[in-house]
Design an enzyme around this catalytic site. Structure first.
Site, mmCIF file in Angstrom:
data_model
loop_
_atom_site.group_PDB
_atom_site.id
_atom_site.type_symbol
_atom_site.label_atom_id
_atom_site.label_comp_id
_atom_site.label_asym_id
_atom_site.label_seq_id
_atom_site.Cartn_x
_atom_site.Cartn_y
_atom_site.Cartn_z
ATOM 1 N N SER A 108 3.126 2.902 -4.934
ATOM 2 C CA SER A 108 2.031 2.096 -4.409
ATOM 3 C C SER A 108 1.973 2.258 -2.901
ATOM 4 O O SER A 108 2.988 2.482 -2.242
ATOM 5 C CB SER A 108 2.258 0.620 -4.762
ATOM 6 O OG SER A 108 1.387 -0.213 -4.023
ATOM 7 N N SER A 109 0.777 2.101 -2.347
ATOM 8 C CA SER A 109 0.634 2.190 -0.891
ATOM 9 C C SER A 109 1.322 1.038 -0.173
ATOM 10 O O SER A 109 1.572 1.108 1.031
ATOM 11 C CB SER A 109 -0.851 2.216 -0.511
ATOM 12 O OG SER A 109 -1.510 1.054 -0.961
ATOM 13 N N CYS A 110 1.677 -0.034 -0.900
ATOM 14 C CA CYS A 110 2.326 -1.181 -0.260
ATOM 15 C C CYS A 110 3.775 -0.893 0.132
ATOM 16 O O CYS A 110 4.421 -1.708 0.775
ATOM 17 C CB CYS A 110 2.272 -2.411 -1.165
ATOM 18 S SG CYS A 110 3.414 -2.363 -2.549
ATOM 19 N N TYR A 137 7.872 -6.543 -4.438
ATOM 20 C CA TYR A 137 7.325 -5.434 -5.223
ATOM 21 C C TYR A 137 7.547 -4.108 -4.502
ATOM 22 O O TYR A 137 7.942 -3.108 -5.109
ATOM 23 C CB TYR A 137 5.831 -5.672 -5.461
ATOM 24 C CG TYR A 137 5.130 -4.553 -6.185
ATOM 25 C CD1 TYR A 137 5.318 -4.358 -7.552
ATOM 26 C CD2 TYR A 137 4.251 -3.698 -5.518
ATOM 27 C CE1 TYR A 137 4.657 -3.334 -8.223
ATOM 28 C CE2 TYR A 137 3.592 -2.679 -6.181
ATOM 29 C CZ TYR A 137 3.803 -2.499 -7.533
ATOM 30 O OH TYR A 137 3.151 -1.484 -8.201
ATOM 31 N N LYS A 141 9.653 -0.675 -5.660
ATOM 32 C CA LYS A 141 9.044 0.660 -5.731
ATOM 33 C C LYS A 141 9.794 1.656 -4.844
ATOM 34 O O LYS A 141 9.986 2.821 -5.208
ATOM 35 C CB LYS A 141 7.567 0.596 -5.336
ATOM 36 C CG LYS A 141 6.678 0.035 -6.428
ATOM 37 C CD LYS A 141 6.713 0.931 -7.662
ATOM 38 C CE LYS A 141 5.874 0.424 -8.794
ATOM 39 N NZ LYS A 141 5.973 1.283 -9.995
ATOM 40 N N HIS A 180 -6.066 -7.949 -8.464
ATOM 41 C CA HIS A 180 -6.244 -7.348 -7.155
ATOM 42 C C HIS A 180 -7.635 -7.675 -6.617
ATOM 43 O O HIS A 180 -8.499 -8.171 -7.336
ATOM 44 C CB HIS A 180 -6.040 -5.834 -7.233
ATOM 45 C CG HIS A 180 -4.611 -5.443 -7.443
ATOM 46 N ND1 HIS A 180 -4.128 -5.030 -8.664
ATOM 47 C CD2 HIS A 180 -3.560 -5.390 -6.584
ATOM 48 C CE1 HIS A 180 -2.832 -4.748 -8.552
ATOM 49 N NE2 HIS A 180 -2.471 -4.960 -7.303
#
Length: 310
Positions: A108-110, A137, A141, A180
């Site tokens: 994920s970009s987070c 989260y 990841k 989201h």
């Protein structure tokens, strides 16, 4: 990856996993394996090992994850970090133990720092503090990424990690509080239209900028990368363009057909100021997205309406 190869899509019922399964089937792959969470709890190491031993998949797309929007990420941090760590650890270890030829972890970009230089290059990983609302989260990841890299380094396993931008598309989660931003806006504006509401309230200032990728475009990128990419380094998948949340809300309202006012709740958090990923690496390999944001939102809204009827 041959057309007859046994391919396990973990999370095949989710938005990303179902898009990958669909893309594989259209491309002519004939042995696509999927299990629902009721059939196989990926948090259970014994069950995962038994599955890999019996099914012997050759390729794995690890798209299974516990996901949610800004509210869910900040409210259920314990669940998010535990579930995602367990899923990743069990599937990656089983893939190693049972001789999987190649595994792809969907990240994920987070994972990137809250104030990473824009657009975000892959090298930005672990160079700064994370966004507080989804750090649990993100840490899970990042652990999955490091596990793939570590197994590659120690055992020469061909495990790769792909970082998509914000995703939306068919089969998205439209939960009123745990979804989201884009599906949440689709539902909110649709209900406001149906209920003749004079205004819709969106969280924060509306100034944060986000990049959105249609899930079926991501799926095509994943199949492409499974065949073409073999580096230990993570790789971004996105559109290379972004919009502000205010612009997004206006676009969704227009597509849904809502004509009322859009108001901002300044007491709610904005999250990361901007998340635009540098996609020059995947572009250099020959892949680019196909679906523009407006067209993708139209397709998503039609899917939302069909699901509402069911």
């Amino acid at each position: 990856m041959q057309k007859q190869s046994k391919i396990f899509v973990a999370g095949h019922r989710g938005m990303v996993g179902s898009a990958i399964s669909r893309t594989l089937a259209i491309a002519g792959y004939t042995q696509i394996i999927g299990r629902t969470s009721a059939e196989l709890d990926l948090r259970n190491q014994v069950a995962v090992n038994s599955f890999f031993e019996n099914e012997k998949p050759e390729y794995v797309f690890l798209a299974a994850a516990r996901v949610g929007g800004i509210l869910a990420n900040s409210k259920f941090k314990g669940d998010f970090i535990y579930d995602n760590l367990m899923i990743e650890a069990n599937v990656i270890k089983a893939a190693h133990d049972h001789g999987v030829k190649k595994l792809m972890l969907l990240g994920s970009s987070c994972i990137y720092p809250k104030f990473a230089e824009q657009p975000i290059k892959e090298e930005s990983l672990l160079t700064g503090a994370l966004e507080e609302t989804n750090d649990a989260y993100a840490v899970a990841k990042i652990a999955g990424i490091k596990m793939c890299q570590s197994f590659r380094e120690q055992f020469n396993d061909n495990f790769i990690s792909v970082m998509p931008s914000n995703l939306y598309g068919f089969g998205d989660n439209y939960h009123p509080s745990n979804s989201h931003v884009l599906p949440a806006l689709i539902r909110r504006f649709h209900e406001a239209k149906m209920n003749n509401q004079s205004e819709v309230i969106i969280w924060g200032t509306g100034t944060p900028r986000r990049e959105f990728l249609f899930a079926d475009d991501l799926a095509e990128a994943c199949v492409f990368l499974m065949k073409e990419y073999n580096s230990p380094e993570i790789i971004n998948v996105g559109t290379g363009t972004d919009v502000s949340i205010q612009e997004l809300a206006t676009m969704v309202a227009d597509i849904v057909g809502y004509a009322g006012a859009i108001k901002n709740d300044l007491s709610k958090p904005d999250g990361t100021p901007r998340k635009l990923m540098d996609v020059s690496k995947i572009h250099s390999l020959g892949w680019k997205h196909k679906t523009n944001l407006k067209e993708g939102i139209k397709l998503s809204y039609q899917d939302f309406l069909q699901r509402a009827k069911a």
